[in-house]
Each structure stands twice: as structure tokens, then as C-alpha cells.
Enzyme design. Structure first.
Site, short mmCIF file in Angstrom:
data_model
loop_
_atom_site.label_atom_id
_atom_site.label_comp_id
_atom_site.label_asym_id
_atom_site.label_seq_id
_atom_site.Cartn_x
_atom_site.Cartn_y
_atom_site.Cartn_z
N GLU A 40 45.55 10.99 4.54
CA GLU A 40 46.95 10.63 4.31
C GLU A 40 47.94 11.33 5.23
O GLU A 40 48.87 10.72 5.74
CB GLU A 40 47.32 10.93 2.85
CG GLU A 40 46.60 10.09 1.81
CD GLU A 40 47.20 8.69 1.66
OE1 GLU A 40 48.25 8.43 2.26
OE2 GLU A 40 46.62 7.87 0.93
N SER A 44 53.00 3.85 -0.52
CA SER A 44 53.81 5.04 -0.29
C SER A 44 55.04 5.02 -1.22
O SER A 44 54.90 4.93 -2.43
CB SER A 44 54.21 5.11 1.18
OG SER A 44 54.85 6.32 1.50
N HIS A 99 47.82 7.55 6.40
CA HIS A 99 48.70 7.06 5.34
C HIS A 99 49.23 5.68 5.68
O HIS A 99 49.83 5.49 6.74
CB HIS A 99 49.86 8.04 5.17
CG HIS A 99 50.85 7.68 4.12
ND1 HIS A 99 50.53 7.61 2.78
CD2 HIS A 99 52.17 7.37 4.21
CE1 HIS A 99 51.62 7.29 2.09
NE2 HIS A 99 52.62 7.12 2.94
#
Length: 520
Positions: free
Chosen positions: A335, A224, A436
Site C-alpha cells: 500500500e 482509498s 495503493h
């Protein structure tokens, strides 16, 4: 494994619920000695400083050099993380347990206090002697929050893979990514949060040999926001030579801010605080500055300042500085599901709702029906909500990952390995599926659900193999590099992970000219 003979012989009562007295040991750095502790065969050092103070007149400036100390510095408890909101991911019942592998002491270990003075790192190692690959974890949380504490939980990864693991804390949000170079010559060198990372990597270069690591074999990896920071480091001249491989997980940041937009943001910050002189920003209390500063991923981050970051990062081409760095790039299937839990409608879409939801995220009206028809054909067992999260991911994180890989390959000087994580986790009653960051704890051998044990071993083994050799292949899991002709991608899933040539080709081609512009 560390032997008893390597221990310093003292005992320390650790406050972080280790249950009993723990053996301690000492290591040498170029700044002075540090004392860590032994946990399940891993030597752990927390809160090792790598830079000077960052508050007061040092606010917004590149990190100052660390001063030497005398005696032995206690590095057995958590250091400060950068000033941010309260709490952490480990305080969340479901997500926290997933990220800690279900450890009952997670909240205590992960408890960190906020401070501007946050330039510290953690080191976990199987032994203080040797020459192991070094895996440096750069945490996510966008550019606004988080810390490197996850590495403290990863003792199984360290022991099983025989690697040295490092986790970095650095300046974030308004403290690390406010650009004032357009307002004052004093701050012409921007991106202090990124320069903190460079300083930490310099510390690794200069000291990691004393912790059993090889400074000539350093891999950086992050998910991320961590991947976004790595995408940026790959374009920073000051980071050249400090790492030798990089893994970017759901964080392929293609562009960063320009100086003009960043200067406007700085002026907005000053207006919020009622300030007319840039010099007065260093006098604002940290809590007030944080409250006034931007928080979102689209609002805060690196900037092309013509100094620390001379030019745009991955647009229109890959940075020349990255040409010889092997890359491992990928993302998760769903995600945005984790961030959609407050929008229940997205989890109960019908076909009409799917069409409406896609139009809201700017899929062109003239193409939405064709797009839905393709995904319904390719995934006939998935419901409209499943398709929504898959399509939004393919337009976001996956589009960015593929684009970054393509641009890196244009230089053709180092290999790229692409992956796609699609195991549907049981988390939140299976609702958020392959969400995610779902791959991150498994990479560090943190396994909440026993059925993912093999998958975790594969991920951990691949990342360690990549750190060791620049190729993530391992026994039983051959992973060919990504090429524009074959586009072989490792699909991580249960019951079996496997490499597939150009998976989801039709979807990739259909979406190639309508990206979402989002990291997710």
C-alpha cells in the site's frame, strides 16, 4: 449495446479529442432532459447536476434541492470538480497511463475545472432501457481531492458486464468536511461532503431507471478515500435504503473525528484567516479558504455530529445500519510504496535498515526481531524493502480490512467477501509492485499492461457479479464468503487468482494487537 434507433439523431463536435463528430442522445430526469453522447457502444452523460449551489450563504450547509430546468441540458463535457490543488492523476506519465489504460486522450478527458459548485455526476450505460445493476463509484483522494472522472474511461467494463456506471463529484476538503456545529447552531448538521453523496444516491434512486438501471439494485464502491467515505455512509441514517451492496477497497475507515476535535480544527481555521465570527467564513474567497484549510487524511474527514452521523462508525462495533448490506472488502499488498518514492532509502533497505524503519513506525522494540524473523521465514525470496512494505500494509490497510470484516460478521445478517490484491505491477520499473489503488483501474477494465488482461477480467467480473447478485463468484472463479472459522480470502494475482483459507495466518495473529493506525 445502444441501437441507432435510440439516438436523438443530432451530431455534436466534442472537444475532448474523440477525433470526429459523435452521435448524441437524450434522456429524461425528474429535473429535465439531458443530452449525452455515444462512445464505442456506451451512452455517456457528464456533468448531470444532482444538487443546488454550494457557495456563498450555502457554503458548509447540507446540499440544496436541485431546481428543474427547461429545454435540454448539455451533458457532453466535464463538470466542475470540488476546489482542490491543480492537476490530476492523469497528468502523471506513469501513474496516469496506468489509470487510463494507456489511452492517449486521457489528459483531455480528465481535464476538469475547480469550483465550489461541484454537485454533478457522470452516467455510462449500455442502453437507456432495461433494468441493469447500478455501480456507483465514489472516488478516492482522501477527503481532499479527486473526482469521479475515472468512470468516463470505463466503457469496456460497462459493455462487457452490462451494468450502469455512475461517478460522483462532491464537496471535499475544507468545503465538504469543516465542522462548524460547535460554533453556530446554523451548522449543527455537519458532514456536507457526505450529505452530497447521499443526495447523489437519491438522484440515482429517482432517475437511474431512465438510463437503463435498476434503482432497487445499487452497489457503491470506492478505493482509498472512496472506501473511507463508504465506510462512513454505512453508518449514516440518511443513506439507508439508497444502496444495497458496498465494496470497500483499501479504505476501511474504522473511526472518524469527534465533535470536540473537529471544533478545535474549525477554530484553528478561523485564526489562520484572521476571523472572529463564524459567519464571515462564507465571505472568504474559495482559493483563500482552500489554502488555509487542512489537507491530510488525518486532518480532514467526517465527524460524529449527532445528526448526520449520530455515533462512531465502526468502533467498537459495526453500525447497525450496515447489518443487511453485503460487503466486499480488501486491499493491496504494498500500500505505501507509491507514497514512499521520495524516500529512496526505503527501497534499498538491508536487514539493519529494515529493523530501524519498523521501529520508526512504532513497532514495539521488544517485538521487532520476532516479527522480522517470521516474515523472513514466510517470504524467503523477498528483500528487506519488500518485507517493509508488506509488514506496514499488514499493520495498516489489511488490519483495518480484517477488523471491519470481523465486526460486520458479528451481526451475522449479511455476507462479507474479503480479497487481497498482490500482483506486482511493472510500474516504475517494478519498483512499487502492488501499490495503493493498483487494483482499481483493472476493476474498471483499464489495462495498461497486456499481461494483466485476464486479471482485469476477473476483477471486473467479480465486482459486476457482486453488484448483480451480492456474490462475487463467477465462472471459473468461485469466491466463498469470509467467516471467522475459515477466513477464506480471494487472492488476486498472476498467473492465477484463487481463494485461500486464512492466508498469512501467522502474520495476522502476530500483528493483531499492534496496528499502525493508518489506512495504508
Amino acid at each position: 449495446m445502444i441501437r441507432e434507433t435510440s439516438l436523438a439523431g443530432s451530431r455534436l463536435w466534442l472537444p475532448a479529442t474523440f477525433g470526429s463528430q459523435a452521435e448524441t442522445l437524450e434522456a429524461e430526469t425528474i429535473y429535465g432532459r439531458v443530452r449525452g453522447y455515444l462512445f464505442k457502444g456506451v451512452a455517456i452523460f457528464r456533468n448531470i447536476p444532482y444538487g443546488g449551489i454550494t457557495e456563498g450563504d450555502a457554503r458548509f450547509l447540507p446540499p440544496a434541492k436541485l431546481q428543474k430546468w427547461t429545454g435540454v441540458l448539455d451533458t457532453t463535457v466535464a463538470g466542475h470538480r470540488c476546489f482542490q490543488g491543480s492537476g490530476n492523476i492523469f497528468t502523471s506519465k506513469d501513474i496516469g497511463a496506468y489509470f487510463s489504460g494507456g489511452r492517449s486522450d486521457a489528459a483531455s478527458i480528465a481535464s476538469e475545472t475547480n469550483s465550489e459548485n461541484c454537485l454533478n455526476l457522470n452516467v455510462s450505460t449500455p442502453a437507456l432501457t432495461g433494468k441493469r445493476p447500478v455501480m456507483v463509484y465514489i472516488h478516492g483522494g482522501g477527503f481532499s481531492g479527486g473526482s469521479g472522472v475515472l468512470t468516463v474511461f470505463a466503457n469496456r467494463h460497462v459493455v462487457e458486464q452490462d451494468v450502469v456506471l455512475v461517478g460522483i463529484n462532491h464537496r471535499l476538503n475544507v468545503f465538504g468536511y469543516t465542522y462548524l456545529g460547535g460554533l453556530s447552531e446554523k451548522y449543527v448538521v455537519g458532514n456536507p461532503g457526505q450529505l452530497d453523496l447521499v443526495a447523489a444516491l437519491e438522484w440515482v434512486r429517482d432517475n437511474i431507471a431512465q438510463f437503463g438501471g435498476d434503482p432497487g439494485n445499487v452497489m457503491i464502491f470506492g478505493e482509498s478515500g472512496g472506501g473511507a467515505k463508504i465506510s462512513t455512509l454505512l453508518a449514516m441514517p440518511s443513506a439507508k435504503g439508497l444502496f444495497h451492496k458496498a465494496a470497500i477497497q483499501s479504505g476501511s475507515l474504522i473511526r472518524v473525528a469527534n465533535a470536540e476535535d473537529a471544533t478545535r480544527s474549525a477554530r484553528d481555521l478561523m485564526r489562520k484567516l484572521g476571523l472572529s465570527k463564524v459567519e464571515d467564513l462564507v465571505k472568504v474567497p474559495a482559493s483563500d479558504l482552500f489554502k488555509a484549510g487542512p489537507k491530510g487524511l488525518a486532518e480532514v474527514g467526517p465527524v460524529v455530529d449527532s445528526h448526520s452521523l449520530p455515533k462512531q462508525t465502526w468502533d467498537p462495533v459495526a453500525p447497525a445500519l450496515a447489518a443487511n448490506i453485503p460487503l466486499l472488502i480488501g486491499n493491496d499488498k504494498d500500500e505505501s510504496s507509491l507514497f514512499s518514492l521520495q524516500n529512496e532509502s526505503l527501497f534499498s533497505l538491508d536487514n539493519t535498515g529494515l529493523r530501524s524503519a519498523l521501529l520508526k513506525v512504532n513497532v514495539p522494540q521488544e517485538r521487532v526481531d520476532t516479527l522480522i524473523a517470521l516474515y523472513q521465514k514466510e517470504y524467503p525470496k523477498e528483500n528487506p524493502s519488500d518485507l517493509y512494505f508488506r509488514i506496514s500494509t499488514d499493520r495498516g490497510a489489511r488490519w483495518n480490512a480484517v477488523k471491519q470484516a470481523e465486526r460486520q460478521l458479528a451481526g451475522a445478517k449479511s455476507p462479507v467477501f474479503l480479497y487481497y490484491f498482490q500482483w506486482n505491477t511493472p510500474l516504475v520499473d517494478g519498483k512499487i509492485r502492488s501499490f495503493h489503488t493498483a487494483d482499481l483501474p483493472l476493476t474498471m477494465r483499464l489495462v495498461r499492461y497486456s499481461q494483466a488482461e485476464l486479471l482485469s477480467k476477473q476483477l471486473s467480473g467479480a465486482w459486476a457479479a457482486f453488484a448483480r447478485t451480492g456474490n462475487p463468484s463467477q465462472k471459473g472463479l468461485v469466491w466463498p464468503s469470509y467467516t471467522l472459522s475459515e477466513r477464506t480470502t480471494m487472492i488476486f494475482d498472476l498467473p492465477q487468482s484463487k481463494a485461500i483459507k486464512d492466508p498469512h495466518k501467522a502474520e495476522r495473529i502476530m500483528l493483531q494487537d499492534i496496528p499502525s493506525g493508518s489506512l495504508l
